[in-house]
Scaffold this active site. Structure first.
Site, PDB file in Angstrom:
ATOM      1  N   PHE A 140     -28.684  21.886  15.668  1.00 21.54           N
ATOM      2  CA  PHE A 140     -28.197  23.259  15.533  1.00 21.54           C
ATOM      3  C   PHE A 140     -27.595  23.698  16.862  1.00 21.54           C
ATOM      4  O   PHE A 140     -28.294  23.785  17.870  1.00 21.54           O
ATOM      5  CB  PHE A 140     -29.290  24.253  15.111  1.00 21.54           C
ATOM      6  CG  PHE A 140     -28.720  25.626  14.932  1.00 21.54           C
ATOM      7  CD1 PHE A 140     -28.032  25.966  13.762  1.00 21.54           C
ATOM      8  CD2 PHE A 140     -28.793  26.574  15.936  1.00 21.54           C
ATOM      9  CE1 PHE A 140     -27.454  27.221  13.615  1.00 21.54           C
ATOM     10  CE2 PHE A 140     -28.212  27.831  15.792  1.00 21.54           C
ATOM     11  CZ  PHE A 140     -27.542  28.156  14.629  1.00 21.54           C
ATOM     12  N   ASP A 225     -28.467  21.157  25.115  1.00 20.01           N
ATOM     13  CA  ASP A 225     -28.424  22.519  24.589  1.00 20.01           C
ATOM     14  C   ASP A 225     -29.833  23.100  24.735  1.00 20.01           C
ATOM     15  O   ASP A 225     -30.717  22.814  23.932  1.00 20.01           O
ATOM     16  CB  ASP A 225     -27.969  22.514  23.128  1.00 20.01           C
ATOM     17  CG  ASP A 225     -27.939  23.926  22.529  1.00 20.01           C
ATOM     18  OD1 ASP A 225     -28.533  24.846  23.133  1.00 20.01           O
ATOM     19  OD2 ASP A 225     -27.331  24.097  21.456  1.00 20.01           O
ATOM     20  N   LYS A 254     -29.648  33.078  24.789  1.00 15.93           N
ATOM     21  CA  LYS A 254     -30.836  33.760  24.261  1.00 15.93           C
ATOM     22  C   LYS A 254     -31.621  34.522  25.338  1.00 15.93           C
ATOM     23  O   LYS A 254     -31.233  35.614  25.703  1.00 15.93           O
ATOM     24  CB  LYS A 254     -31.691  32.759  23.479  1.00 15.93           C
ATOM     25  CG  LYS A 254     -30.951  32.267  22.230  1.00 15.93           C
ATOM     26  CD  LYS A 254     -31.829  31.798  21.103  1.00 15.93           C
ATOM     27  CE  LYS A 254     -31.048  31.725  19.815  1.00 15.93           C
ATOM     28  NZ  LYS A 254     -30.787  30.379  19.331  1.00 15.93           N
TER      29      LYS A 254
END
Ligand SMILES: *Cc1c(COP(=O)(O)O)cnc(C)c1O
Length: 400
Positions: A140, A225, A254
Site C-alpha cells: 500500500f 515507505d 502521517k
C-alpha cells in the site's frame, strides 16, 4: 443534531469511497476522542498512525497557532525561514543528506518515483523510458493512478486503468524473488518495512538488511515507505533501525504533523534527490511555513516526551497480553511497537463485527482487509489505559 442526522448528511452529499463505523466524532484529547453524544472512546487507529503524538497535542497546537498568525504560505517561488530550519532538523535527526517536502503520503511516493527514474537515466545510464521499479505484492503506497496501478488489491485498481507502466511486482519478504527480478534497467526497489494496510505483515527477520545488500550490489535505489511505520510507531524513530540499516530513500508522512496538517517528506541518503533541477517537480503547498513549523514541533515532542521508547515498551506489553487471550476466534497476533494486527480465523465471521462490538465498549478499531483488527493507539498511551482496553477487548473476542 444527533449522530443519525450527521450520518444522513454525509451519506447523502458525500461520495461513498469509505465505509466508516457509525460514530460521529467531534473532539479529541490525547488517546481519547468523543462523539457528538458525549461518549468517550479510546482511539486505537490514530488516524492510520497520523496522530502518534495524541490528539490535539498542546505544544503542536501552540506552534500551529503561533505560525498561523505569522506566515502560512509563500509558495516555493520564495524562501521561508521555517523551511530551512525544518530541513536542517529532519536531516540531522534521520542522518539524511537531502529532503523534499510534499503534502500527502501519495505525493511523496510519486516524488520518489520521479526522482529514481531520473536518477536511473542520468546516473545509472538506463536507456530512455526503460526504467523499472520493483514493488511487493499486497503493497500500500497511496491512491494516485500510478500508485494504484502497481497495487495487487483488485478494489484499489478495478475500473481505474489504463495505468503507468514500469513496475514489477514480487512477493513481500522474499529476497530470492528480488534478486531474480532485478535487471540492468531496475532503478529502485520500493517496500514497506511492515505492510500496514495489508494487515500488519511483518517480514522475516533480516529481510530489509538482505534486500538492501542486494540493491547495493546491483546499483538499485533501496526505498522504504515509512509513512505508517516511521516516526516512532514501531518503537524506533524509523522502522529501518530494527534491521540496523539506512534506506537510500525514505518516505515519511502521517505523524510528521501529529495529525494537525498534511505534510510528507522524501529523505535521501545518497544523492538521488540531487538529480532534480528547478522546474522538475513542485507543489504550491509543499514546504509551506505553517506545515514546517508544525512538523518541527511534532518531531520535537515525539523525541522530548519519550514517545518512541514508550511505543516500544507499551507495544511489547500489549502484544504479549493480546497473545495471552485464549480465544478460538484468534489466529495470530503480530506487530512491532504499537503497530499491532490481530488476525481472526476465517470462520470467525470477519473483523468488522468485532470492531463494531469494540466500539460499543468504547474502543475505536478498524478492520484491515477481511480478517485483521489493527491496534495502533497514540504512542503516549500508558499501562493503565492498556489494561482498561484489554478488559474491554478480551470478552469481545471470546464471543461466538
Ligand atoms: C497512508 C499511507 C500512504 C499514503 O499516504 P496518504 O497521505 O494517504 O496519501 C502511503 N504509504 C503507506 C505505507 C501508508 O500507510
Amino acid at each position: 443534531m444527533d449522530s443519525s442526522e450527521y450520518i444522513r448528511l454525509e451519506e447523502t452529499y458525500g461520495a461513498h469511497n469509505y465505509r466508516p463505523l457509525d460514530v460521529v466524532l467531534t473532539r479529541g484529547q490525547g488517546i481519547w476522542v468523543w462523539d457528538v453524544d458525549g461518549k468517550r472512546y479510546l482511539d486505537c487507529l490514530s488516524a492510520y498512525s497520523a496522530v502518534n503524538q495524541g490528539h490535539c497535542h498542546p505544544r503542536i497546537q501552540a506552534a500551529l497557532m503561533e505560525q498561523a498568525g505569522k506566515l502560512t504560505l509563500t509558495s516555493r517561488a520564495f524562501r521561508n525561514d521555517q523551511l530551512a530550519l525544518f530541513y536542517k532538523e529532519i536531516c540531522d535527526l534521520t542522518r539524511s543528506h537531502k529532503v523534499l517536502p510534499m503534502n500527502s503520503g501519495a505525493e511523496a511516493v510519486e516524488t520518489v518515483i520521479k526522482a529514481v527514474r531520473k536518477w536511473g537515466y542520468q546516473v545509472k545510464g538506463v536507456p530512455h523510458n526503460q526504467a523499472e521499479i520493483i514493488v511487493c505484492s499486497n503493497n500500500f503506497h497511496g491512491r494516485t493512478i500510478t500508485i494504484v496501478g502497481f497495487s495487487t488489491d483488485q478494489p484499489y485498481r478495478e475500473g481505474f486503468g489504463p495505468f503507468t507502466p514500469g513496475f514489477k511486482v514480487i512477493p513481500f519478504g522474499n529476497t530470492d524473488a528480488l534478486e531474480n527480478a532485478i535487471t540492468s534497467n531496475t532503478v529502485g526497489f520500493l517496500v514497506e518495512p511492515i505492510q500496514g494496510e495489508a494487515g500488519v505483515i511483518v517480514p522475516p527477520p533480516g529481510y530489509l538488511a538482505r534486500a538492501k545488500t542486494i540493491c547495493k550490489k546491483n546499483n538499485v535505489v533501496f526505498i522504504l515507505d515509512e509513512i505508517q511505520t516511521g516516526l516512532g510507531r514501531t518503537g524506533k524513530l524509523l522502522a529501518e533501525e530494527h534491521d540496523r540499516i539506512e534506506a537510500d530513500l525514505s518516505i515519511i508522512g502521517k505523524a510528521l504533523s501529529g495529525g494537525f496538517y498534511p505534510i510528507s517528506a522524501v529523505l535521501s541518503n545518497m544523492e538521488v534527490l540531487g538529480v532534480l533541477r528547478p522546474g522538475d517537480h513542485g507543489s504550491t503547498f509543499g514546504g509551506n511555513p505553517l506545515a514546517c513549523a508544525v512538523a518541527r514541533m511534532a518531531l520535537k515532542v515525539l523525541l522530548e516526551e519519550g514517545m518512541i521508547d514508550n511505543a516500544a515498551k507499551m507495544g511489547d506489553y500489549l502484544i504479549s497480553q493480546l497473545r495471552s487471550i485464549r480465544s478460538p476466534n484468534i489466529k495470530e497476533v503480530r506487530g512491532k511497537g504499537l503497530l499491532i494486527g490481530l488476525e481472526l480465523h476465517p470462520e470467525a465471521g470477519g473483523a468488522r463485527r468485532f470492531c463494531e462490538a469494540l466500539m460499543k465498549k468504547g474502543l475505536l478499531c478498524k478492520e484491515t482487509h477481511e480478517n485483521t483488527v489493527r491496534f495502533a493507539p497514540p504512542l503516549i498511551i500508558g499501562k493503565e489505559d492498556i489494561d482498561w482496553a484489554l478488559e474491554q477487548i478480551e470478552p469481545v473476542f471470546m464471543q461466538e
